[in-house]
Design a protein around this motif. Structure first.
Motif, PDB file in Angstrom:
ATOM      1  N   TYR A  81      45.015  24.147  48.856  1.00  0.00           N
ATOM      2  CA  TYR A  81      45.959  24.123  47.745  1.00  0.00           C
ATOM      3  C   TYR A  81      46.904  25.311  47.845  1.00  0.00           C
ATOM      4  N   VAL A  82      48.138  25.089  47.450  1.00  0.00           N
ATOM      5  CA  VAL A  82      49.100  26.171  47.301  1.00  0.00           C
ATOM      6  C   VAL A  82      49.401  26.296  45.809  1.00  0.00           C
ATOM      7  N   LEU A  83      49.074  27.451  45.235  1.00  0.00           N
ATOM      8  CA  LEU A  83      49.279  27.694  43.813  1.00  0.00           C
ATOM      9  C   LEU A  83      50.558  28.494  43.600  1.00  0.00           C
ATOM     10  N   ASN A  84      51.137  28.366  42.418  1.00  0.00           N
ATOM     11  CA  ASN A  84      52.234  29.268  42.113  1.00  0.00           C
ATOM     12  C   ASN A  84      51.668  30.636  41.744  1.00  0.00           C
ATOM     13  N   ILE A  85      52.522  31.628  41.664  1.00  0.00           N
ATOM     14  CA  ILE A  85      52.086  33.007  41.457  1.00  0.00           C
ATOM     15  C   ILE A  85      51.253  33.155  40.185  1.00  0.00           C
ATOM     16  N   ARG A  86      51.682  32.491  39.130  1.00  0.00           N
ATOM     17  CA  ARG A  86      51.013  32.653  37.833  1.00  0.00           C
ATOM     18  C   ARG A  86      49.544  32.240  37.911  1.00  0.00           C
ATOM     19  N   PHE A  87      49.268  31.091  38.544  1.00  0.00           N
ATOM     20  CA  PHE A  87      47.899  30.617  38.625  1.00  0.00           C
ATOM     21  C   PHE A  87      47.079  31.430  39.628  1.00  0.00           C
ATOM     22  N   ALA A  88      47.737  31.949  40.667  1.00  0.00           N
ATOM     23  CA  ALA A  88      47.031  32.813  41.610  1.00  0.00           C
ATOM     24  C   ALA A  88      46.610  34.116  40.935  1.00  0.00           C
ATOM     25  N   VAL A  89      47.454  34.641  40.051  1.00  0.00           N
ATOM     26  CA  VAL A  89      47.099  35.831  39.272  1.00  0.00           C
ATOM     27  C   VAL A  89      45.935  35.520  38.332  1.00  0.00           C
ATOM     28  N   GLU A  90      45.952  34.319  37.724  1.00  0.00           N
ATOM     29  CA  GLU A  90      44.837  33.911  36.855  1.00  0.00           C
ATOM     30  C   GLU A  90      43.525  33.871  37.638  1.00  0.00           C
ATOM     31  N   TYR A  91      43.586  33.447  38.894  1.00  0.00           N
ATOM     32  CA  TYR A  91      42.395  33.404  39.745  1.00  0.00           C
ATOM     33  C   TYR A  91      41.803  34.806  39.896  1.00  0.00           C
ATOM     34  N   ILE A  92      42.658  35.810  40.109  1.00  0.00           N
ATOM     35  CA  ILE A  92      42.162  37.187  40.236  1.00  0.00           C
ATOM     36  C   ILE A  92      41.575  37.672  38.920  1.00  0.00           C
ATOM     37  N   LEU A  93      42.295  37.441  37.822  1.00  0.00           N
ATOM     38  CA  LEU A  93      41.831  37.917  36.518  1.00  0.00           C
ATOM     39  C   LEU A  93      40.481  37.313  36.132  1.00  0.00           C
ATOM     40  N   THR A  94      40.236  36.071  36.566  1.00  0.00           N
ATOM     41  CA  THR A  94      38.975  35.403  36.224  1.00  0.00           C
ATOM     42  C   THR A  94      37.779  36.072  36.883  1.00  0.00           C
ATOM     43  N   HIS A  95      37.967  36.613  38.081  1.00  0.00           N
ATOM     44  CA  HIS A  95      36.836  37.155  38.852  1.00  0.00           C
ATOM     45  C   HIS A  95      36.832  38.681  38.922  1.00  0.00           C
ATOM     46  N   LEU A  96      37.850  39.319  38.348  1.00  0.00           N
ATOM     47  CA  LEU A  96      37.985  40.774  38.458  1.00  0.00           C
ATOM     48  C   LEU A  96      37.367  41.476  37.249  1.00  0.00           C
ATOM     49  N   LYS A  97      36.596  42.531  37.525  1.00  0.00           N
ATOM     50  CA  LYS A  97      36.040  43.356  36.450  1.00  0.00           C
ATOM     51  C   LYS A  97      36.363  44.818  36.736  1.00  0.00           C
ATOM     52  N   ILE A  98      36.762  45.532  35.682  1.00  0.00           N
ATOM     53  CA  ILE A  98      37.143  46.938  35.827  1.00  0.00           C
ATOM     54  C   ILE A  98      36.395  47.766  34.801  1.00  0.00           C
ATOM     55  N   ASN A  99      35.843  48.878  35.245  1.00  0.00           N
ATOM     56  CA  ASN A  99      35.114  49.775  34.351  1.00  0.00           C
ATOM     57  C   ASN A  99      35.612  51.197  34.576  1.00  0.00           C
ATOM     58  N   HIS A 100      36.126  51.801  33.502  1.00  0.00           N
ATOM     59  CA  HIS A 100      36.625  53.172  33.589  1.00  0.00           C
ATOM     60  C   HIS A 100      35.656  54.088  32.858  1.00  0.00           C
ATOM     61  N   ASN A 101      35.064  55.009  33.591  1.00  0.00           N
ATOM     62  CA  ASN A 101      34.127  55.969  33.007  1.00  0.00           C
ATOM     63  C   ASN A 101      34.788  57.345  33.005  1.00  0.00           C
ATOM     64  N   PRO A 102      35.349  57.781  31.858  1.00  0.00           N
ATOM     65  CA  PRO A 102      36.060  59.068  31.822  1.00  0.00           C
ATOM     66  C   PRO A 102      35.143  60.260  32.034  1.00  0.00           C
ATOM     67  N   HIS A 103      33.833  60.112  31.745  1.00  0.00           N
ATOM     68  CA  HIS A 103      32.903  61.235  31.910  1.00  0.00           C
ATOM     69  C   HIS A 103      32.642  61.510  33.391  1.00  0.00           C
ATOM     70  N   ILE A 104      32.525  60.438  34.182  1.00  0.00           N
ATOM     71  CA  ILE A 104      32.313  60.604  35.626  1.00  0.00           C
ATOM     72  C   ILE A 104      33.636  60.849  36.335  1.00  0.00           C
ATOM     73  N   GLY A 105      34.704  60.305  35.788  1.00  0.00           N
ATOM     74  CA  GLY A 105      36.022  60.504  36.384  1.00  0.00           C
ATOM     75  C   GLY A 105      36.331  59.530  37.497  1.00  0.00           C
ATOM     76  N   ASN A 106      35.973  58.253  37.320  1.00  0.00           N
ATOM     77  CA  ASN A 106      36.321  57.256  38.333  1.00  0.00           C
ATOM     78  C   ASN A 106      36.534  55.894  37.686  1.00  0.00           C
ATOM     79  N   ILE A 107      37.100  54.993  38.471  1.00  0.00           N
ATOM     80  CA  ILE A 107      37.286  53.609  38.058  1.00  0.00           C
ATOM     81  C   ILE A 107      36.503  52.726  39.018  1.00  0.00           C
ATOM     82  N   SER A 108      35.707  51.807  38.473  1.00  0.00           N
ATOM     83  CA  SER A 108      34.949  50.858  39.288  1.00  0.00           C
ATOM     84  C   SER A 108      35.663  49.509  39.251  1.00  0.00           C
TER      85      SER A 108
END
Length: 291
Positions: A190-217
């Motif tokens: 399949y060839v997706l347009n940009i919008r749906f390809a971005v949705e694919y990333i957002l669905t599987h992406l997780k981000i955790n920011h820990n200010p005490h440790i000073g990093n982003i996971s």
């Protein structure tokens, strides 16, 4: 008393009576079980790949805090659609393959903005084993990623497998792996347009920011381990690059602000000196106290 010998002979006679049925069904059951086990093992379980990004501690940098903005919005930057659209374009994530891993089929993938979003089929010719065709099967709907409008199927390319190395059609350039060329098979992509390809990333992406440790996971889930690792690494590299650009912009703003304050202070100092000078000229008999 229970006569176990009697029951043993009884069930042994039953097994002997059904010996041919057992001999026929056992291999069938074994083969079916083996096929199911192979299919399960082929369908790799979803795994998560993770990357840690260390952050600079700017808590003591007052001027940076005064300029503000970026340090408080690190995770928001990664989840912005403009940022993820850059990742999609860099890795050509508009191209998705069902039931196969992308990098077991294609050695390199390039999809640009002129590609037509939709469903494509690579199919071997059943009558002539050395022939293949690529058909455009369906167009992507504007409002739903999982549904496809039926379109008139049309062949967009065909040729001989013996001369197949890559595919190039409107907006899409694909180079096959040696593994696939040695054992080609039918596949749908399949060839997706940009919008749906971005949705694919957002669905599987997780981000955790820990200010005490000073990093982003940054973590990403999927079955194509090579691809999800590449996605995480690309996001991390792009984030560090963006952070560097923002730091340069903020440093420039800080220098401009300090230079402006310095120029203003010099101007006020000059005006004060001129006032004192004019006062002395107008009042030569009046002295100024050093204190």
């Amino acid at each position: 008393d229970i006569d176990f010998g009697h029951y043993f002979k009884h069930y042994l006679n039953l097994i002997w009576r059904w010996k041919w049925w057992i001999l026929i069904t056992f291999p069938v059951v074994f083969i079916v079980t083996l096929v199911i086990a192979l299919r399960i093992s082929y369908g790799n379980p979803k795994l998560t790949t993770r990357a840690l990004i260390g952050l600079e501690n700017v808590s003591g940098m007052t001027a940076v805090q005064d300029i503000g903005g970026f340090e408080n919005k690190k995770t928001e930057l990664i989840k912005t659609r403009s940022f993820l659209a850059e990742i999609v374009n860099k890795l050509s994530l508009q191209l998705q393959i069902k039931k196969h891993h992308r990098y077991t089929v294609f050695d390199s993938v390039h999809v640009d903005s002129t590609a037509i979003p939709g469903k494509y089929e690579f199919k071997l010719n059943s009558e002539r084993s050395d022939q293949y065709t690529i058909r455009f099967l369906a167009k992507q709907r504007d409002n739903e990623i999982s549904f496809w409008k039926r379109a008139k199927s049309r062949v967009i390319e065909s040729g001989k497998l013996s001369s197949l190395q890559s595919l190039k059609f409107q907006g899409v350039n694909l180079v096959f792996t040696d593994k696939f060329l040695k054992n080609p098979h039918d596949l749908i992509f399949y060839v997706l347009n940009i919008r749906f390809a971005v949705e694919y990333i957002l669905t599987h992406l997780k981000i955790n920011h820990n200010p005490h440790i000073g990093n982003i996971s940054i973590s990403f889930e999927g079955k194509d381990y090579n691809l999800i690792t590449q996605i995480v690494n690309t996001i991390g590299d792009a984030f560090i690059e963006k952070q560097s650009v923002y730091k340069k912009i903020k440093t420039k703003k800080i220098i401009e602000a300090l230079e402006s304050q310095l120029a203003k202070s010099k101007d006020e100092l000059m005006k004060s000196e001129n006032k004192i000078k004019n006062f002395r000229l107008a009042n030569p008999s009046v002295g100024l106290n050093e204190s």
